[in-house]
Design a protein around this motif. Sequence first.
Motif, short mmCIF file in Angstrom:
data_model
loop_
_atom_site.label_atom_id
_atom_site.label_comp_id
_atom_site.label_asym_id
_atom_site.label_seq_id
_atom_site.Cartn_x
_atom_site.Cartn_y
_atom_site.Cartn_z
N GLY A 137 0.81 -1.23 0.00
CA GLY A 137 0.00 0.00 0.00
C GLY A 137 0.83 1.25 0.00
N HIS A 138 2.16 1.11 0.15
CA HIS A 138 3.03 2.28 0.11
C HIS A 138 4.32 1.91 -0.61
CE1 HIS A 138 4.30 0.06 3.74
NE2 HIS A 138 5.48 0.63 3.58
N ASP A 139 5.02 2.93 -1.13
CA ASP A 139 6.23 2.65 -1.90
C ASP A 139 7.47 3.29 -1.28
OD1 ASP A 139 5.73 5.28 -2.50
OD2 ASP A 139 5.37 4.96 -4.64
N ALA A 140 7.37 3.74 -0.05
CA ALA A 140 8.52 4.21 0.73
C ALA A 140 8.07 4.31 2.18
CB ALA A 140 9.01 5.57 0.24
N LEU A 141 8.99 4.12 3.08
CA LEU A 141 8.71 4.30 4.49
C LEU A 141 9.64 5.38 5.03
CD1 LEU A 141 7.20 3.46 7.08
CD2 LEU A 141 9.09 1.85 7.52
N GLY B 38 8.17 -0.65 -1.42
CA GLY B 38 9.01 0.02 -2.40
C GLY B 38 10.49 -0.19 -2.20
N GLY B 39 10.87 -0.87 -1.12
CA GLY B 39 12.29 -1.10 -0.86
C GLY B 39 13.03 0.17 -0.44
N ARG B 40 12.28 1.25 -0.12
CA ARG B 40 12.91 2.53 0.21
C ARG B 40 12.64 2.85 1.69
NH1 ARG B 40 9.62 3.89 -4.48
NH2 ARG B 40 10.91 4.14 -6.37
N LEU B 41 13.67 2.89 2.48
CA LEU B 41 13.58 3.29 3.88
C LEU B 41 14.28 4.63 4.03
CD1 LEU B 41 12.98 2.73 6.91
CD2 LEU B 41 15.20 1.54 7.00
N VAL B 42 13.55 5.64 4.43
CA VAL B 42 14.12 6.97 4.63
C VAL B 42 14.13 7.26 6.13
CG1 VAL B 42 13.90 9.44 4.15
CG2 VAL B 42 13.26 7.77 2.40
N LEU B 43 15.30 7.51 6.66
CA LEU B 43 15.44 7.87 8.06
C LEU B 43 15.61 9.38 8.17
CD1 LEU B 43 17.89 5.04 9.20
CD2 LEU B 43 15.39 5.09 9.37
N THR C 255 0.16 10.63 -4.39
CA THR C 255 -1.23 10.20 -4.54
C THR C 255 -1.85 9.79 -3.21
OG1 THR C 255 -0.53 7.93 -5.02
CG2 THR C 255 -0.81 9.43 -6.91
N SER C 256 -1.01 9.37 -2.26
CA SER C 256 -1.54 9.00 -0.95
C SER C 256 -0.45 9.17 0.10
CB SER C 256 -2.03 7.55 -0.94
OG SER C 256 -0.95 6.65 -1.12
N ILE C 257 -0.89 9.31 1.34
CA ILE C 257 0.02 9.39 2.49
C ILE C 257 -0.56 8.50 3.59
CG2 ILE C 257 0.97 10.86 4.32
CD1 ILE C 257 0.75 13.22 2.36
N ASP C 258 0.23 7.54 4.06
CA ASP C 258 -0.13 6.75 5.24
C ASP C 258 0.66 7.30 6.42
OD1 ASP C 258 -1.82 4.15 4.64
OD2 ASP C 258 -0.52 4.48 2.91
N LEU C 259 -0.04 7.83 7.40
CA LEU C 259 0.61 8.38 8.57
C LEU C 259 0.43 7.41 9.73
CD1 LEU C 259 2.11 11.06 9.42
CD2 LEU C 259 -0.04 11.70 10.52
N VAL C 260 1.54 6.96 10.31
CA VAL C 260 1.51 6.01 11.41
C VAL C 260 2.00 6.70 12.67
CG1 VAL C 260 2.25 3.76 12.26
CG2 VAL C 260 2.07 4.15 9.79
N VAL C 261 1.11 6.82 13.65
CA VAL C 261 1.48 7.37 14.95
C VAL C 261 1.55 6.19 15.91
CG1 VAL C 261 0.95 9.09 16.71
CG2 VAL C 261 0.21 9.45 14.34
N GLU C 262 2.74 5.63 16.03
CA GLU C 262 2.90 4.38 16.76
C GLU C 262 2.47 4.53 18.21
OE1 GLU C 262 3.59 0.41 17.10
OE2 GLU C 262 3.72 1.61 15.25
N GLY C 263 1.56 3.68 18.63
CA GLY C 263 1.12 3.65 20.01
C GLY C 263 0.00 4.61 20.33
N ALA C 264 -0.51 5.33 19.34
CA ALA C 264 -1.61 6.26 19.62
C ALA C 264 -2.83 5.48 20.10
CB ALA C 264 -1.95 7.06 18.36
N ALA C 265 -3.41 5.96 21.18
CA ALA C 265 -4.51 5.20 21.79
C ALA C 265 -5.88 5.67 21.34
CB ALA C 265 -4.41 5.32 23.32
N ASP C 266 -5.97 6.89 20.83
CA ASP C 266 -7.28 7.48 20.53
C ASP C 266 -7.46 7.58 19.02
OD1 ASP C 266 -9.61 8.94 20.33
OD2 ASP C 266 -9.11 10.30 21.97
N ALA C 267 -8.10 6.59 18.43
CA ALA C 267 -8.32 6.58 16.99
C ALA C 267 -9.21 7.73 16.55
CB ALA C 267 -8.93 5.24 16.56
N ALA C 268 -10.19 8.09 17.38
CA ALA C 268 -11.09 9.19 17.04
C ALA C 268 -10.33 10.51 16.98
CB ALA C 268 -12.22 9.28 18.05
N ALA C 269 -9.37 10.70 17.89
CA ALA C 269 -8.58 11.93 17.90
C ALA C 269 -7.71 12.01 16.65
CB ALA C 269 -7.72 11.99 19.15
N LEU C 270 -7.16 10.88 16.21
CA LEU C 270 -6.37 10.88 14.98
C LEU C 270 -7.24 11.21 13.77
CD1 LEU C 270 -4.01 7.77 15.34
CD2 LEU C 270 -3.43 10.19 15.57
#
Length: 552
Positions: free
Chosen positions: A20-24, A72-77, A170-185
Amino acid sequence: MAMLPQIRIHSAYASLSADGHDALVVVYSALDNAALVGAAAAGWASAIEPLAKADKGFGSSVVLVPAPSVGGGRLVLSPTGSLDDDTDDVRKIAAAVKSGVARAIEAGATQPAILLVPRLPAPGAVPDADYSRWVEVALLAALAASYVTLVVREHRAATAGDAAVLEKLTSIDLVVEGAADAAALAEAARRVAAIEAGRRLALDMGYGDPERMTPRNCAQAIKTAVADIPGIEYQEVTDLDVIKAEYPLLYNSARASFSEERTRPCVVKLEYRSPAQADVKEHLYLVGKGVTYDTGGISLKTGGSMRGMSRDKLGACGAAGFVLATGLARERALNISCILALERNSIGPNSLLPDEVVVSRAGVRVLINDTDAEGRLVMTDPVAECRERILAARAAGCTTPAAICTIATLTGHVIRAYGPYGATVANGPARGAGLDRRLAAAGLAYGDPFENSIMRREDHQFVRGRTDREDVYQSNSSPSSMTDRGHQYPAAFIIKAAGLDKHSLGAGPHAAIPFVHVDIAGSAEEADVPGLGLPAITGSPVATFAGAFWTA
């Protein structure tokens, strides 16, 4: 207006699908918390380890690492660096996200996932920082990296047709690791989508050159953007006789532009009404400076200082963007009345001249000293109109608190004083209500800090008329950057020339009208100039006003 990329919010890295994504893009504050997300990091270890061994500085700047285990095989730190030192604030998160996403785009990504794992300070640990909106700031930064300017979109559409790339992502997946409040996100994503749409209207107008964005073309861009947005009504005034009667200072400032219809002045009025009037807590009257090109008029800009004066409309751009964003957000606690004064400050045989005395809408005689101080002229009569409307509403029994704000790229002095930061200058009622500090607090949370300047008696004394021929001086004849209190005293002029001096603290609580002048000359553009080009435009203060006036 460009469509936004699709936004998906996740509270765990494990919920991402690799296809679903081509870079992290991983945004972190230190590599030791690129133990990051535990098991996930184990999949990157084999890719990261050789680089970390070979480069002592690895992890301290943006780097792309080939990593088969991520999409995508692309890891950006992309590190933020410290977030808890004396001068750290949420802008470090924004910078890390924007740099990381830009690197992913450079590598060919169009669907990045962004993993947010910075180590945030405890609330209040850094006195001059506020991380409460950090997720929104991060998402706004990613969207900023994706944006393609209107002029580029139009050029690509004309030359490449249907194959034109009009948005980098075309898209952005935003991951907030450990976020507890899905409604707030989800609520954060909703707010960001509205803010970004408003910010993009401001950017589209701001990047347009003086022929692409003449006063009438600016009006058309706004009209198109707000069409069919529930709660927003649009009106424009183009008849010169009406402008002369209702906005005499704007009319006279724009006189040299009358010879060509396309350069004539225009006043745009926007009304936003909450979908739930019973919930309305305040009515904001907003005035934006929209000088689509500033030659200085007969007080001609010289020495190359005319360069970049197509950006002298960014106050109006920001005001229009905020109204659009508010309409899209369907904000319930706020009504807005917005007046945008659009003109080209041209030079010619019919130019406004120093030594002229022009009577404002409020009946105040203004002695002109410098036609290059046109911004305060074009905003003053709209401020007087706002004053009239507030008084009429109060006379009709309305008890909703009301305030007036002007937004303008007004002075070089504010840049000399504060560099890349905007400034507020408030009258007594606004100071008493904490309105200027409220704007500064919102700016801090959204990564657009403002300084609070205080109006002093010297500012009013400076513009006070000295003879029986005038009531107020418009300015002196020196550049603001060479004038003491050069960004404060213009607010005193507006107050006097618009009749707001009758609504100070001394008028009593029932007659007082809060007024804040917001000078964005420093914050509307980025500080770095790319070679011989013009600086990037920031979209300030759209997010700041959303933070200050929308409900949490």
